[in-house]
Design an enzyme around this catalytic site. Structure first.
Site, PDB file in Angstrom:
ATOM      1  N   GLU A  76     -24.541  10.462  69.852  1.00 20.69           N
ATOM      2  CA  GLU A  76     -23.524  11.492  69.736  1.00 20.69           C
ATOM      3  C   GLU A  76     -23.667  12.556  70.823  1.00 20.69           C
ATOM      4  O   GLU A  76     -22.692  12.981  71.427  1.00 20.69           O
ATOM      5  CB  GLU A  76     -23.664  12.147  68.350  1.00 20.69           C
ATOM      6  CG  GLU A  76     -22.635  13.201  68.038  1.00 20.69           C
ATOM      7  CD  GLU A  76     -21.385  12.608  67.434  1.00 20.69           C
ATOM      8  OE1 GLU A  76     -21.280  11.378  67.393  1.00 20.69           O
ATOM      9  OE2 GLU A  76     -20.513  13.395  67.022  1.00 20.69           O
ATOM     10  N   ASP A  77     -24.890  12.968  71.068  1.00 30.42           N
ATOM     11  CA  ASP A  77     -25.096  14.167  71.881  1.00 30.42           C
ATOM     12  C   ASP A  77     -25.675  13.922  73.269  1.00 30.42           C
ATOM     13  O   ASP A  77     -25.862  14.867  74.035  1.00 30.42           O
ATOM     14  CB  ASP A  77     -26.034  15.145  71.142  1.00 30.42           C
ATOM     15  CG  ASP A  77     -25.424  15.606  69.833  1.00 30.42           C
ATOM     16  OD1 ASP A  77     -24.199  15.546  69.713  1.00 30.42           O
ATOM     17  OD2 ASP A  77     -26.175  16.012  68.945  1.00 30.42           O
TER      18      ASP A  77
END
Ligand code: MN
Length: 722
Positions: A76-77
């Site tokens: 996600e990051d």
């Protein structure tokens, strides 16, 4: 922050065979991937996944789950990819990380309890593996512990609300009491800081007053049990502010004494010892009536087992006691996760059933379907929601549908009226066809039009009973209406041709002759073609002249009889076509593609309604002998506007760059919409193809044909008939 070696040591402590290399690689990978990213607290970002992994070690979970905790935010990051994770950590970890990432993308926004319940189901459905949920819960727990760093009160409240309504109950369902209580308490602090503060202050006051009382009672309980030869571990435990608050709210009580905030726990070595301990307590002190519960012989749905009782104890205090074995204690605290600790013992059993996670899956089964052991086995799989999809309305309401459901099902699930008037949809913000099958977590916006009506083709595009029956009902009714409308026109014309007025009485008599209850039934039968107009005419004008005298008086002959047309085309006004819903009473025949503005003829086909042909259609020649079935039709303006009428063109185009684009542009410029395009011939120099163009009427189509003829790349344009 947990150091690398500390994490490895923790895992090794309960799983000596754990793959150290794997844990070390994941630790370093997470650290590198998150790099210089920071948390709101100002800590380096990677402290978060490491704390999450730490929480998972407290639950004594397997190395793959710990590694997933470390990696749960990298997709996600950071720039890391699933391929990278699979090649470095294997398929199992990749699947778990991917699962957690997907779960993190769905957001919950509605506030009603029913939605919360559905949302929990969505989370379970999306977690193909129970460990995905465990990592998600650990993630949420750490985020809650650091919630006060998050800027923006509204955002903090939203996260706390979600925790209170979704994640804490989910942890509870999974039997993880410790996690549930901590989540609730952290959320409570954010959602109702005043109540939290006053409960905490009151607890402190009672604590100060009580002094050493907790230790004294613990010692006394332990000594009493020991005197009777029972070895047990006794713990005085303060209740959580939120659970006290909830009790106060639910039972409308205040808390007055220390026993309201302190509970005692007796943990024994076996189930037998639990009952022995209970016997000792009850024979030593007076039990408070109505407070005894046996959750050992009747466990709670989530697998919780304990004996609960309250006694008027030493120092005349009410003492609340829970009695359980060590194994029950582990399960009560850590629920599903606790079973990892008993893995060895369960292995043989599980392998026999073919899956190492069988036992865990069973436990998830109980999340939603508690009850008897038989039920337990029936609903044991995590896949139990795999046959459902959960989608959102634009407002965030959750709609649960069976797998394979389309946007039309969704529309009907929202409301029948929404279904009846849906014309299109946006899925996750993108326009998509109505037949699109929905996926878990899709956000669906239905586009509606008052002019839209369900069409028969929808029936094959829906899977829910609600949508199917609504479409069927609508189509059947619409069909009947159309047949009735058409039949009425035909019946009236037959009456007039025979020289009679279609009065109510006369119509009723005619219906009775065909053994039909009502006049509308006669209309429908005639419209449908099950009663042909010849048969109807015969009832009015019998073949035998003698029968004329017997004719009932209400068939009053008009003074000036109108002559019937030779081909049955009628002498009165042409019958207007209405409601051109494809597949219903009136069909535009595919042989000649009639368009408004052209003269048309209808041909009645018994049971199927009316096929519309242009007056010059060759098909009509074939039907010439059956003039009885012909109807003189005209175009009804409103109906035409609502329908998509297609003109089919045969176009020969020179094979040069941009020719096709040019052709499409010409059609578009004249407001024609291409609904189908098929190449029929192709040579070095030319293309020949069929184009279906949606137009308003024949004039519109002629305009487009003229414009095409004027286009240099186009060599010929012909209207296709037959
Ligand atoms: Mn996270």
């Amino acid at each position: 922050m947990l150091r690398q070696y500390e994490l490895v040591e923790r895992v090794k402590a309960y799983d000596p065979d754990a793959d150290e290399g794997l844990l070390n690689r994941a630790y370093v990978f997470a650290m590198k991937a998150h790099g210089a990213q920071l948390r709101h607290s100002g800590d380096p970002y990677f402290s978060h996944p490491i704390e999450v992994a730490g929480i998972l070690t407290e639950l004594k979970l397997d190395p793959a789950t710990i590694v997933t905790g470390l990696l749960h935010d990298v997709l996600e990051d950071t720039t890391s990819t699933t391929e990278e994770i699979e090649s470095l950590f294997g398929k199992e970890v990749e699947a778990l990380v991917d699962g957690v990432t997907k779960l993190s993308k769905v957001e919950w926004s509605s506030e009603t309890t029913k939605q919360a319940e559905n949302f929990r189901k969505l989370l379970i459905a999306m977690s193909h593996d129970i460990r995905v949920l465990l990592v998600k819960l650990a993630d949420r727990l750490h985020n809650m512990r650091t919630l006060h760093f998050v800027p923006g009160e509204e955002r903090r409240k939203r996260i706390a609300q979600e925790t209170m309504e979704i994640y804490a109950p989910l942890a509870g369902r999974m039997g993880m009491q410790a996690m549930r209580e901590e989540l609730e308490d952290l959320a409570f602090q954010e959602l109702n800081p005043d109540a939290h503060a006053s409960v905490t202050a009151r607890m402190q006051f009672l604590r100060d007053q009580g002094g050493e009382i907790v230790r004294r009672i613990s010692d006394l309980l332990k000594r009493t049990l020991a005197e009777k030869g029972l070895d047990a571990w006794v713990q005085g435990r303060e209740k959580r502010p939120f659970s006290i608050w909830r009790k106060m709210e639910q039972k409308m009580i205040s808390f007055e004494q220390l026993s309201d905030i302190i509970g005692f726990r007796i943990v024994t070595g076996s189930t037998d010892d639990c009952y022995r301990a209970l016997g000792i307590l009850h024979s030593t002190w007076r039990a408070v009536p109505g407070r005894f519960k046996d959750y050992i012989s009747v466990p709670k749905n989530n697998g919780y087992q304990s004996l609960h009782t309250t006694v008027i104890g030493p120092e005349e205090q009410r003492v609340e006691v829970q009695i359980r074995s060590l194994e029950m204690h582990e399960i009560a605290e850590h629920g599903v996760a606790a079973h990892w600790g008993y893995k060895d013992r369960l292995d043989a059993n599980d392998q026999a059933r073919g899956s190492p996670y069988h036992f865990l899956r069973e436990l998830v089964g109980i999340l939603e379907h508690g009850g008897s052991p038989e039920e337990f086995l029936e609903h044991t799989k995590l896949e139990m929601f795999q046959d459902q999809v959960f989608c959102f309305t634009p407002k965030g309401d959750l709609i649960a549908l069976p797998k394979g459901a389309t946007s039309i099902d969704f529309a009907y699930a929202v409301h029948t009226e929404v279904g009846d008037t849906c014309v299109g949809c946006k899925i996750n913000g993108r326009p998509m066809p109505l037949r699109t099958q929905l996926q878990n977590g899709d956000s669906v916006e239905i586009i509606r039009s008052k002019a839209q009506r369900p069409v028969p083709a929808w029936e094959s595009m829906v899977v829910t009973g609600k949508a199917r029956s609504a479409v069927r009902r609508f189509v059947r009714q619409a069909e009947r209406d159309e047949f009735a409308r058409l039949g009425k026109d035909i019946v009236e014309r037959v009456f007039r041709e025979a020289g009679y007025d279609p009065t109510d009485k006369a119509l009723e008599a005619a219906a009775t002759r065909f053994k039909l209850a009502k006049v509308p039934d006669l209309y429908v039968a005639v419209g449908r073609g099950t009663i042909v107009s010849a048969a109807l005419r015969e009832t009015l004008v019998p073949k035998e002249p003698s029968a004329k005298a017997k004719k009932p008086g209400f068939f009053r002959r008009k003074p000036a009889p109108a002559a019937g047309h030779a081909n049955g085309n009628g002498n009165g006004h042409a019958i207007p076509i209405q409601g051109l819903v494809p597949g219903l009473a009136v069909h535009l025949s595919p042989c000649c593609h009639p368009l408004p503005g052209e003269r048309i003829v209808g041909v009645v086909t018994p049971g199927r309604g009316v096929a519309v042909h242009t007056i010059d259609c060759v098909e009509l020649e074939r039907l010439h002998g059956e003039a009885e079935r012909w109807l003189d039709l005209s175009w009804d303006k409103a109906a035409v506007d609502a329908a998509h009428l297609v003109g089919r063109l045969d176009i020969v185009l020179s094979n040069e760059p941009g020719a096709l684009a040019n052709l499409c542009a010409v059609i578009a410029r004249h407001d024609g919409n291409i609904s189908n395009l098929k190449i029929t011939e192709r040579s070095a120099d030319f293309f020949e193809f069929l184009v279906d163009v949606e137009v308003n009427d024949v004039k519109h189509l002629n305009g487009i044909m003229a414009a095409l003829n004027a286009t240099s790349a186009v060599s010929t344009v012909k209207r296709v008939r037959n």
